[in-house]
Motif scaffolding. Structure first.
Motif, short mmCIF file in Angstrom:
data_model
loop_
_atom_site.label_atom_id
_atom_site.label_comp_id
_atom_site.label_asym_id
_atom_site.label_seq_id
_atom_site.Cartn_x
_atom_site.Cartn_y
_atom_site.Cartn_z
N ALA A 68 -6.59 31.37 -0.44
CA ALA A 68 -5.97 32.38 0.59
C ALA A 68 -4.51 32.44 0.71
CB ALA A 68 -6.59 32.07 2.01
N ARG A 69 -4.07 33.61 1.43
CA ARG A 69 -2.71 33.61 1.55
C ARG A 69 -2.25 32.24 2.38
NH1 ARG A 69 -1.67 36.44 5.61
NH2 ARG A 69 -3.64 37.30 6.12
N VAL A 70 -0.95 32.04 1.85
CA VAL A 70 -0.40 30.91 2.56
C VAL A 70 0.68 31.04 3.51
CG1 VAL A 70 -1.33 28.77 1.01
CG2 VAL A 70 0.68 30.12 0.33
N GLY A 217 1.77 44.02 -5.08
CA GLY A 217 1.84 45.29 -4.63
C GLY A 217 1.53 45.24 -3.13
N LYS A 218 0.43 44.50 -2.91
CA LYS A 218 -0.24 44.62 -1.50
C LYS A 218 0.61 44.06 -0.15
CE LYS A 218 -4.97 43.72 0.25
NZ LYS A 218 -5.30 45.19 0.12
N LYS A 219 0.67 42.86 0.09
CA LYS A 219 1.10 42.60 1.46
C LYS A 219 2.74 42.25 0.98
CE LYS A 219 -2.76 42.13 3.44
NZ LYS A 219 -3.38 42.89 4.36
N CYS A 220 2.90 41.78 0.02
CA CYS A 220 4.43 41.58 -0.25
C CYS A 220 5.58 42.79 -0.48
CB CYS A 220 4.70 40.71 -1.54
SG CYS A 220 4.06 39.22 -1.33
N GLU A 238 2.63 50.30 7.58
CA GLU A 238 1.70 49.66 8.53
C GLU A 238 0.38 48.94 7.87
OE1 GLU A 238 2.59 49.00 11.77
OE2 GLU A 238 4.38 50.13 11.57
N HIS A 239 -0.03 47.91 8.74
CA HIS A 239 -1.36 47.13 8.21
C HIS A 239 -2.53 47.92 8.76
CE1 HIS A 239 -3.65 43.22 8.33
NE2 HIS A 239 -3.91 43.66 7.27
N MET A 240 -2.74 49.16 8.24
CA MET A 240 -3.61 50.17 8.83
C MET A 240 -4.84 50.74 7.92
SD MET A 240 -1.23 52.28 11.33
CE MET A 240 -0.57 51.91 12.68
N PRO A 260 -5.98 43.20 13.02
CA PRO A 260 -5.99 41.78 12.55
C PRO A 260 -6.82 41.55 11.37
CG PRO A 260 -5.64 41.42 14.55
CD PRO A 260 -6.31 42.82 14.52
N SER A 261 -6.61 40.82 10.40
CA SER A 261 -7.39 40.28 9.23
C SER A 261 -8.75 39.88 9.91
CB SER A 261 -6.96 39.08 8.43
OG SER A 261 -5.49 39.45 7.92
N ALA A 262 -9.84 40.13 9.38
CA ALA A 262 -11.30 39.82 9.81
C ALA A 262 -11.59 40.29 10.97
CB ALA A 262 -11.20 38.06 9.98
N ASP A 285 -8.23 51.44 3.48
CA ASP A 285 -8.88 50.30 4.37
C ASP A 285 -7.87 49.28 4.75
OD1 ASP A 285 -8.81 48.79 1.89
OD2 ASP A 285 -10.24 47.49 2.24
N ASP A 286 -6.66 49.00 4.56
CA ASP A 286 -5.80 48.10 4.58
C ASP A 286 -4.46 48.41 5.01
OD1 ASP A 286 -5.52 45.38 5.17
OD2 ASP A 286 -4.54 45.09 3.21
N ILE A 287 -3.89 49.59 4.23
CA ILE A 287 -2.39 49.84 4.59
C ILE A 287 -2.09 51.22 4.48
CG2 ILE A 287 0.05 49.42 3.14
CD1 ILE A 287 -1.12 47.01 1.85
N SER A 378 -14.10 34.59 0.01
CA SER A 378 -14.24 35.23 -1.23
C SER A 378 -14.25 36.57 -1.00
CB SER A 378 -15.55 34.40 -1.54
OG SER A 378 -16.71 34.83 -0.67
N ARG A 379 -13.85 37.17 -2.29
CA ARG A 379 -13.36 38.48 -2.12
C ARG A 379 -14.10 39.35 -3.45
NH1 ARG A 379 -9.33 40.28 1.61
NH2 ARG A 379 -8.70 38.15 2.54
N PHE A 380 -13.99 40.73 -3.15
CA PHE A 380 -14.36 41.63 -4.30
C PHE A 380 -13.04 42.53 -4.24
CE2 PHE A 380 -16.31 43.18 -0.39
CZ PHE A 380 -15.56 44.54 -0.02
N PRO A 459 1.69 38.32 10.36
CA PRO A 459 2.08 37.82 9.06
C PRO A 459 2.74 38.83 7.91
CG PRO A 459 -0.47 37.79 9.35
CD PRO A 459 0.33 38.84 10.13
N PHE A 460 2.91 39.97 8.27
CA PHE A 460 3.27 41.11 7.03
C PHE A 460 4.59 41.63 7.59
CE2 PHE A 460 -1.38 41.14 7.64
CZ PHE A 460 -1.45 40.24 6.32
N MET A 461 5.44 41.15 8.44
CA MET A 461 6.63 41.61 8.90
C MET A 461 7.86 41.31 8.06
SD MET A 461 7.12 43.65 11.42
CE MET A 461 8.73 43.76 10.87
C1 OXD Z 1 -6.12 41.12 3.97
C2 OXD Z 1 -5.70 40.54 5.20
O1 OXD Z 1 -6.51 40.32 2.96
O2 OXD Z 1 -5.28 41.20 6.04
O3 OXD Z 1 -6.09 42.12 3.86
O4 OXD Z 1 -5.48 39.31 5.10
#
Ligand code: OXD
Ligand code: MN
Length: 598
Positions: A68-70, A217-220, A238-240, A260-262, A285-287, A378-380, A459-461
């Protein structure tokens, strides 16, 4: 390849530092992808799934310590500590670079260094941005090809002078000659660093191969670095999720949602409406990256090209569209493997077979095994283009105009099902205090307390969260009120005294989307309450819904005593922002307190 001097000199510099055996510039072709997959299968790190059931699908298993993300190893390394703010880990950039340079030195011995040019957003779109990830993980290359647009076409757009965000990644496991290379190389926790040098727009990640730690590319980039770029350039990262909703009359609106996640973002983005005649399509679905268009409205793009979704809980009941996406050309990580080479996870909607290979590669028996067969995270990784309800506008170069922003966390009490903010500033206030109640699954000594996660960005600021609130408030000043999206606080997670969810969620959330749609058009009714505008029970389309009117009335009511306590808790929470708390938000809290005792 490229004549971009900055890129060439950066690649040379990293090659010298990390000392890989080979270097490979990714062209993004099918041939390249297929040969990387073949090599991964031959090496035993990818398991091909049953080609009749899941053509083009592969299973990878990570090291059990890298799942997972740490967040505790994630750093915002701005020059000034105060720019990272109270919610981020900070290390002085000079010190962090010194520590990490020692780790990076020779870290790619025995490995190939891949250079991945990638575009966040459609290649060449004025709203897109370019990054280049250097990695020694073939798994990262394979996933980046699904999650972003990669290869030569990106270098073409970059040209000789173009700007890019350098993203350096290593699994942190150099090989000496003849040394055994494990299936999932990674470094011990104390050597993992997910670092953002925000003043330079530079990412350095070391030691983890998983998800947001490694697919840079994603969160970072698209959130932490982009949030800093957005602040400086007057836009929003934004995380949207982004969705398109169309009424039976054929009128469409676009809505974003920060959760938020989940909290079911992917499910909401792909929702199948239960109300007749309404249609929902997915844009992201995320950003979401949002900028003002020439008409003064906010336009959003989905900077990603795939979905990196959590598998457990995804089923043909909860999200049939995600299940359709993952029928082909999908990478699965840490799910369970069936005896006929298919995948299984908890909550897939059908019983586990008697025997599986679990996410750690061990035998798992339904009769006797007590541990989950798939890891909970776990992910797809699946191409967005495969989603049956992907909107054709998901690749619109100029983005889609946003009419409403939803925000919400998991709150078993207090927060109503849906609440319309009075104004932009009031919406920013609601976004600043959103969060989820802590359950036994998280931190046991704080059960029942609310963990605030402003706009789901905690977690993404990439900078000080107080400055981020000011940025939101500034955005609201840049255009006229009628052009700004309206902000709605939603909460699908209210529980009854027996601890059961009252609202059925999933496709039934379309009823709330319909109310939001009709509010924007001035058609649905609402009552003004101390906390915002709430629907009247009759203004919601509840036909065919199996929830009693009294329960609906309950989740649409304002319990003043609980809100007085909530306001007190918000006041305490606001103290962490010290002098960076915008006066507008302090005023919103004061006004709320006054309205509650009127
Ligand atoms: C993700 C998260 O994986 O927000 O999208 O943790
Ligand atoms: Mn997310």
């Amino acid at each position: 390849m490229t004549d971009n001097k900055k890129l060439i000199s950066w690649v040379n510099e990293i090659q010298e530092l990390c000392q890989p055996d080979n270097i490979h510039w990714c062209d993004g072709s099918d041939l390249e992808y297929n040969s990387m997959i073949t090599a991964a299968v031959e090496k035993g790190i990818a398991i091909p799934l049953n080609p009749e059931k899941r053509p083009g699908c592969y299973l990878f298993r990570s090291h059990p310590s890298d799942v997972a993300r740490v967040e505790k190893r994630t750093f915002i390394s701005s020059k000034n500590k105060s720019d990272a703010g109270p919610t981020n880990n900070w290390i002085d950039p000079t010190e962090l670079k010194k520590t990490m340079s020692t780790l990076y030195s020779g870290c790619m011995h025995g490995r190939t260094m891949y250079v991945i040019p990638f575009s966040m957003g459609p290649v060449g779109s004025p709203l897109s941005k370019i990054g280049v990830e250097i990695t020694d993980s073939p798994y990262v290359v394979i996933n980046m090809r699904i999650m972003t647009r990669i290869g030569t076409k990106v270098l073409d757009v970059l040209g000789s002078e173009g700007e890019f965000v350098p993203c350096l990644h290593s699994v942190g496991y150099p090989l000496s000659p003849g040394q055994f290379d494990p299936e999932w190389p990674c470094a011990p926790m104390e050597q993992k660093y997910i670092s953002h040098f925000t003043d330079e727009r530079l990412i350095w990640s070391y030691g983890s191969g998983y998800g947001g730690n490694a697919l840079l590319g994603k969160k970072c980039f698209a959130l932490r670095i982009a949030s800093v770029q957005a602040r400086d350039e007057g836009w929003m990262a934004e995380h949207m999720l982004i969705l398109k909703i169309t009424s039976p009359e054929g009128v469409s609106k676009y809505i974003t949602g920060a959760f938020p996640s989940a909290c079911g973002k992917t499910n909401l983005a792909m929702l199948v409406p239960t109300i007749p005649g309404w249609k929902v399509e997915t844009v992201g679905d995320d950003i979401a990256w949002m900028r003002f268009g020439k008409d003064g409205r906010l336009y959003a793009i989905n900077p990603e090209a795939g979905f990196f979704g959590v598998a457990p809980g995804t089923s043909y009941q909860s999200n049939p569209n995600a299940m359709a996406c993952v029928e082909k050309n999908t990478i699965f990580t840490n799910v369970a493997l069936t005896d006929d080479d298919d995948v299984w996870w908890e909550g897939i909607g059908y019983e586990a077979p008697d025997h599986l290979i679990d996410w750690k590669g061990n035998d798992w028996y339904k009769a006797t095994s007590t541990e989950p067969a798939a890891h909970p995270n776990s992910r797809f990784t699946t191409p967005a283009s495969q989603c049956p309800v992907i909107s054709p506008d998901w690749i619109a170069e100029d983005g889609v105009p946003i009419s409403a922003i939803l925000i919400g966390g998991r709150r078993p009490s207090t927060i109503p099902l849906v609440n319309e903010s009075f104004s932009w500033n009031h919406g920013v206030f609601l976004g600043s205090i959103m969060g989820s109640e802590i359950t036994a699954a998280t931190i046991s000594d704080q059960i029942g307390k609310v963990r605030r996660d402003p706009f789901a960005m905690l977690p993404f600021m990439g900078y000080h969260i107080g400055d981020y609130f000011s940025h939101w408030l500034d955005i609201g000043k840049k255009t006229s009120v009628d052009k700004l999206p309206r902000i709605y606080n939603v909460n699908w997670f209210r529980k009854n005294p027996e601890g059961k969810f009252i609202w059925p969620g999933y496709g039934e959330n379309s009823r709330i989307l319909k109310w939001v749609f009709e509010r924007i058009d001035g058609k649905a009714e609402a009552i003004k309450t101390p906390i915002g505008n709430l629907p009247t029970v009759d203004s919601l389309d509840l036909g065919g819904l199996n929830v009693s009117k009294s329960e609906i009335a309950d989740i649409l009511s304002v319990d003043k005593d609980k809100w007085i306590k909530e306001a007190e808790d918000i006041g305490n929470y606001y103290q962490i922002f010290e002098d960076k708390l915008p006066i507008e938000l302090a005023n919103e809290l004061d006004s709320l307190k006054k309205r509650l005792v009127e």
